[in-house]
Every structure is written in structure tokens, then in C-alpha cells.
Design a protein around this motif. Structure first.
Motif, short mmCIF file in Angstrom:
data_model
loop_
_atom_site.label_atom_id
_atom_site.label_comp_id
_atom_site.label_asym_id
_atom_site.label_seq_id
_atom_site.Cartn_x
_atom_site.Cartn_y
_atom_site.Cartn_z
N LEU A 3 25.55 6.87 -0.37
CA LEU A 3 24.30 6.18 -0.68
C LEU A 3 23.22 7.18 -1.07
O LEU A 3 22.50 7.00 -2.07
N PHE A 4 23.11 8.25 -0.31
CA PHE A 4 22.10 9.27 -0.60
C PHE A 4 22.40 10.00 -1.91
O PHE A 4 21.49 10.32 -2.69
N GLU A 5 23.67 10.27 -2.15
CA GLU A 5 24.04 11.02 -3.36
C GLU A 5 23.71 10.23 -4.63
O GLU A 5 23.43 10.82 -5.68
N ARG A 6 23.74 8.90 -4.55
CA ARG A 6 23.47 8.07 -5.73
C ARG A 6 21.97 7.88 -5.97
O ARG A 6 21.58 7.37 -7.02
N ASP A 7 21.15 8.27 -5.00
CA ASP A 7 19.71 8.04 -5.09
C ASP A 7 19.04 9.29 -5.66
O ASP A 7 18.86 10.30 -4.96
N GLY A 8 18.65 9.21 -6.91
CA GLY A 8 18.03 10.36 -7.57
C GLY A 8 16.58 10.57 -7.23
O GLY A 8 15.97 11.57 -7.64
N ASN A 9 15.98 9.62 -6.49
CA ASN A 9 14.57 9.73 -6.11
C ASN A 9 14.39 9.99 -4.63
O ASN A 9 13.44 9.52 -4.00
N LYS A 40 0.82 -1.21 0.00
CA LYS A 40 0.00 0.00 0.00
C LYS A 40 0.85 1.27 0.00
O LYS A 40 0.36 2.36 -0.28
N LEU A 41 2.13 1.11 0.34
CA LEU A 41 3.01 2.28 0.38
C LEU A 41 3.44 2.74 -1.01
O LEU A 41 3.96 3.85 -1.17
N LYS A 42 3.25 1.89 -1.99
CA LYS A 42 3.76 2.17 -3.34
C LYS A 42 3.27 3.52 -3.87
O LYS A 42 4.04 4.28 -4.48
N ASP A 43 2.02 3.83 -3.64
CA ASP A 43 1.43 5.05 -4.20
C ASP A 43 1.19 6.13 -3.14
O ASP A 43 0.41 7.05 -3.35
N LYS A 44 1.86 5.99 -2.00
CA LYS A 44 1.72 6.97 -0.92
C LYS A 44 2.97 7.85 -0.85
O LYS A 44 4.08 7.42 -1.17
N ARG A 45 2.79 9.08 -0.39
CA ARG A 45 3.91 9.98 -0.14
C ARG A 45 4.47 9.61 1.24
O ARG A 45 3.86 9.91 2.27
N THR A 76 14.86 1.08 7.33
CA THR A 76 13.59 1.31 6.65
C THR A 76 13.82 1.88 5.25
O THR A 76 13.18 1.44 4.28
N TYR A 77 14.71 2.85 5.15
CA TYR A 77 15.04 3.42 3.84
C TYR A 77 15.55 2.34 2.88
O TYR A 77 15.09 2.22 1.74
N SER A 78 16.51 1.53 3.34
CA SER A 78 17.09 0.49 2.48
C SER A 78 16.04 -0.52 2.05
O SER A 78 16.00 -0.96 0.89
N PHE A 79 15.15 -0.89 2.99
CA PHE A 79 14.09 -1.85 2.67
C PHE A 79 13.15 -1.29 1.61
O PHE A 79 12.83 -1.97 0.61
N LEU A 80 12.69 -0.07 1.81
CA LEU A 80 11.74 0.52 0.86
C LEU A 80 12.39 0.79 -0.49
O LEU A 80 11.74 0.65 -1.54
N ARG A 81 13.65 1.14 -0.48
CA ARG A 81 14.31 1.37 -1.76
C ARG A 81 14.45 0.07 -2.56
O ARG A 81 14.27 0.05 -3.78
N ARG A 82 14.74 -1.04 -1.88
CA ARG A 82 14.79 -2.33 -2.58
C ARG A 82 13.40 -2.71 -3.09
O ARG A 82 13.25 -3.25 -4.19
N SER A 104 14.78 -5.59 7.39
CA SER A 104 15.77 -6.27 6.56
C SER A 104 15.53 -7.76 6.49
O SER A 104 15.95 -8.43 5.55
N PHE A 105 14.84 -8.30 7.51
CA PHE A 105 14.63 -9.75 7.59
C PHE A 105 13.24 -10.17 7.16
O PHE A 105 12.94 -11.37 7.12
N LEU A 106 12.39 -9.19 6.82
CA LEU A 106 10.99 -9.52 6.56
C LEU A 106 10.83 -10.51 5.41
O LEU A 106 10.00 -11.42 5.47
N SER A 107 11.64 -10.36 4.38
CA SER A 107 11.51 -11.26 3.23
C SER A 107 11.97 -12.68 3.54
O SER A 107 11.61 -13.63 2.83
N GLU A 108 12.76 -12.86 4.62
CA GLU A 108 13.26 -14.19 4.98
C GLU A 108 12.31 -14.94 5.90
O GLU A 108 12.34 -16.17 5.98
N VAL A 109 11.49 -14.20 6.64
CA VAL A 109 10.62 -14.82 7.64
C VAL A 109 9.44 -15.50 6.95
O VAL A 109 8.78 -14.92 6.10
N LYS A 110 9.20 -16.76 7.35
CA LYS A 110 8.12 -17.55 6.74
C LYS A 110 7.11 -17.98 7.79
O LYS A 110 7.40 -18.00 8.99
N GLU A 111 5.93 -18.37 7.32
CA GLU A 111 4.93 -18.94 8.21
C GLU A 111 5.50 -20.20 8.85
O GLU A 111 6.15 -21.01 8.19
#
Length: 453
Positions: free
Chosen positions: A63-69, A14-19, A32-38, A163-170
Motif C-alpha cells: 500500500l505504501f509503495e503504491r502511494d507516490g504522495n 481544513k486539513l486539505k492545505d495543512k502539512r 487515519t491514513y486510509s481515510f485521509l487518502r480517500r 472509516s465510518f464517518l461518511s456513513e454516520v448521519k444526523e
């Protein structure tokens, strides 16, 4: 403006289209920044922090200087970033009350912990309390692993969760150490909550003990009848709320486990915290044999009654994590009569030191180093308890001077203990830096004395 609302069940997509504004760029904020940027490589993200760009290390700046968004709000006016926000992901250390004048109506306010809880497919064991959270959490994590479960140790123990959210499984377990700041405003509670103890702390952040407790209470307030709360019955505030708690409640009862406690190391943590782990093991069907092996194999965490070593006949212990009087009193009880020199003091949060004054005059401690600002208040409490106390005091703001004093005054076979009963922030970055300064000064002065011998 009404201070915004708290996010409930905010799915990451739901964050995709939110400011989105990431407020605060400490450990959690950067994660949080690294997670959302990935997750959203091309999405514009807003980051805001009170520090200016030069205060960040080279890696972060690059890292910030390379991020144009990326849109920056840095410096004293960083809260202006909130005026354009739809979702704010707040770092734990920023007071919620300070945001109210900046949040437009309808802005959704959450945190890394809130996002993780809303999106985690695994069952969460949450651990809170004024003292002993990290040790208890790490022991639970090791206990689960020894029992064949897949476990993740996250949260306030310096492992940001997203950072670990994608690794955690049911089917996995997440052991999440929860500070009061991470709990404040949280609208989901873990499946199993451990509330270990509750002492005066963080009163420079919260208005009073009631507000401090209300933050921590979110660890169980949103539990259902299918959840469980393991709690210390000495916490009167929980007992007073029993009618409001929906989950199964299990009291920590040390009397029920005396045989176990008498055969296991009491230096691992407070006895009541050991019992909390035993109750959890029983709840999960983990055998006592596995529990014993977990305690036996446990190496402990740095700066928590950590044995530094024997230098010139003196045993040194680093308990820099002790930021309240109760923790220092516990350390004195654990180490016993060999403690001759104690290093106390630091940031004064106004919590009172009457207990430590009484404990010192009835202890074997002969020499006390006092760091500002709370050191002088501790001295006054000692003299209130015993005006004729023969304790030798040294007031200093230098760790090296404290250690030279310790080498001079501590007898061979005695103990020098760093257990300050106060936070470190007026002299050091954090308790870890204070502990490392303690260790470094011991080594340097020991080497110097050995070379002169």
C-alpha cells in the motif's frame, strides 16, 4: 518550542492545505491514513512510526509503495517528522510528553478520536472505565438496535472511527468505547458519558493515579448542561469534582435494580455496569422488555469470562482480558467454588497484588500457575495472607506447561480459569494472543491425551 496546542473543532476539510503528520501506524493510524487518502487522493501525507518498513506486513508495505504522495519517517528518529508538521494526528499509545521537544509553536495536535468528535453529525454515547468497557459498549449498541435506532459501535473496541464517518448521519447514535489514551487531551465530550469504574492500571504510562484519572475525566469535563454523565459513585474523584461538572449526573445505584439483577445473568458483566445500562435505557425511554431481550440474546465477547468448553471432564474459561486484580476477583466470584486451577501473572505494572492474595486464600482455588513477572509477587502476597497456604504453585513461562499442569491437578467437574490479573505484553502480543494460546494448548493436549487413552 512549547509542546504545541490541542486542536479544537478541526473540520476535516481544513486539513486539505495543512502539512499533516500521522504519528503511529497501528490500527488507528492506518485507518487515519486510509481515510485521509480517500478524502485527499493527491495530498502529500507524512507517516511516522518507530518501526522500520520491514516490520510491517506485506499488504501495508505494498500500500505504501503504491502511494507516490507519501513521506516516511521510520525508525528511532521518527519524531523528527514533527519538526515540519502543521497538524499532528497522534496514535493513542504514544505519550504526549515525549512530543514536547519536537513540536514547534502553533502546531495543532489531535487524534483520530478528536477528529471524529469534531466532525460527527450523530449523538455520541461514550463509555470508559478500567474494566468492562467493551462488554458494556457492545450491549448498549445492541440495545439501541433492538429499540429501532441506527447505531454504530466504534473506538477502543477495535473499530477505528474515521472509516465510518461518511456513513454516520444526523439522528444516528454512535457508541464509542474510550480508553484513557483516547481520552487524554480530548477537548470535546460525548453527549452521554458512562464512567463505569476506576482501578489502578496503566501506571507504566501515567505518572500516578491522578494523572490517569485526569485523562479519563475528559469524557465528562467538556459536557454542557444538555449532556449527561452516568457514573459509579464509588469513584471518589468524580464525587470530589461535582461542583465543576455542568452536565446532568446520574449515579449508578445497584440497590434500585435488585429485582432486575436477580433475574438476569450476572456473568454478562459487573453488576454496576448492568445498572449503568439500565440507567441509560431509562434516559432514552427504552422499555424494560427490550432491555431484557437484549441481555437474553447477548452472546458475550471473546476472552471475557468466555466458556471454552469441557475437556476430559474439566471446564475451561478464558478471561484473558483480566489485567487487574479486581477483574480476576470478579471472575472468581462469578464462577464460584468450582474454580480449582487459576492461571495468573504477566507484565508487572507495579499496581500491587494484596487484594488477589487475600482473595486466593479465601477461595476454593487449589492450584495456581504463575507467569512472569508478576506471578512471583502474587505468590508472596498469598503467603503473606496465609503462610501455611496449601495452594500448589507452578511457575512457568510456557502456556503448554500451564495447561498440562491444569489437566493433571484439576478434578473432573472442576474449573480451570485463565484470569491473569496482569497485562500480557512481556509474553504475548496482547490479551487476545494470550487467550488464543490458552485455547490452542487446551485442544492440543486434550487431543493428545484422548489419542493415548
Amino acid at each position: 518550542m512549547n509542546g504545541g496546542i490541542i486542536l479544537y473543532d478541526m473540520q476535516i476539510n481544513k486539513l486539505k492545505d495543512k502539512r499533516v503528520v500521522i504519528l503511529g501506524l497501528g490500527r488507528e493510524g492506518m485507518d487515519t491514513y486510509s481515510f485521509l487518502r480517500r478524502k485527499f487522493p493527491d495530498k502529500e501525507l507524512v507517516v511516522a512510526d518507530k518501526r522500520l518498513i520491514d516490520a510491517f506486513d506485506d499488504e501495508v508495505r505494498s500500500l505504501f509503495e503504491r502511494d507516490g504522495n507519501l513521506v516516511f519517517f521510520l525508525g528511532d528518529n521518527y519524531l523528527d517528522s514533527l519538526r515540519c508538521a502543521e497538524v499532528v494526528i497522534k496514535t493513542p499509545g504514544i505519550r504526549r510528553a515525549s512530543l514536547e521537544d519536537y513540536l514547534e509553536e502553533g502546531v495543532e495536535l489531535t487524534s483520530q478520536t478528536g477528529l471524529f468528535f469534531d466532525n460527527c453529525p450523530a449523538r455520541i454515547i461514550g463509555v470508559t472505565g478500567t474494566k468492562g468497557k467493551s462488554t458494556t459498549s457492545s450491549l448498549i449498541h445492541q440495545l439501541l438496535e433492538k429499540s429501532g435506532f441506527r447505531s454504530f459501535l466504534l473506538g477502543n473496541i477495535e473499530k477505528p472511527a474515521l472509516s465510518f464517518l461518511s456513513e454516520v448521519k444526523e439522528g444516528d447514535w454512535v457508541v464509542y468505547e474510550l480508553s484513557c489514551h483516547q481520552l487524554q487531551g480530548l477537548e470535546k465530550s460525548p453527549h452521554i458519558a458512562l464512567f463505569l469504574n476506576f482501578y489502578p492500571e496503566h501506571l507504566d504510562y501515567y505518572a500516578n493515579m491522578d494523572e490517569y484519572f485526569k485523562a479519563k475525566a475528559n469524557i465528562f469535563l467538556h459536557q454542557s448542561k444538555d449532556d449527561c454523565l452516568i457514573f459509579n459513585p464509588e469513584i471518589k474523584e468524580i464525587s470530589d469534582m461535582k461542583d465543576q461538572i455542568k452536565s446532568e449526573m446520574i449515579e449508578i445505584n445497584t440497590e434500585a435494580y435488585l429485582q432486575f439483577l436477580n433475574t438476569e445473568s450476572q456473568k454478562i458483566t459487573h453488576l454496576s455496569n448492568i445498572v449503568a445500562i439500565l440507567e441509560l435505557a431509562k434516559l432514552l425511554g427504552i422499555s424494560e422488555d427490550v432491555v431484557r431481550r437484549t441481555f437474553s440474546d447477548y452472546k458475550g465477547l471473546s476472552h471475557r469470562l468466555e466458556y471454552v468448553g469441557n475437556y476430559l471432564g474439566i471446564d475451561f474459561y478464558d478471561d484473558s482480558i483480566a489485567t487487574v486484580p479486581e477483574a480476576t476477583i470478579h471472575a472468581l466470584n462469578m464462577l464460584g467454588e468450582k474454580v480449582e486451577t487459576l492461571i495468573l501473572g504477566g507484565l508487572n505494572r507495579g499496581i500491587g497484588f494484596e487484594k488477589i492474595g487475600k482473595a486466593l486464600v479465601s477461595s476454593s482455588v487449589k492450584n495456581v500457575v504463575l507467569f512472569p513477572d508478576s506471578g512471583e509477587e502474587i505468590r508472596r502476597e498469598v503467603l503473606k495472607s496465609d503462610a501455611n497456604s496449601d495452594i500448589i504453585f507452578l511457575s512457568t513461562d510456557k502456556m503448554e506447561e500451564a495447561i498440562r499442569f491444569a489437566f493433571e491437578k484439576t478434578m473432573s467437574g472442576g474449573i480451570c480459569l485463565l484470569s491473569p490479573a496482569s497485562p500480557s505484553f512481556n509474553m504475548f502480543k496482547d490479551y487476545k494472543e494470550r487467550g488464543e494460546a490458552f485455547k490452542e494448548a487446551i485442544k492440543n493436549i486434550s487431543d493428545e491425551k484422548s489419542n493415548k487413552a
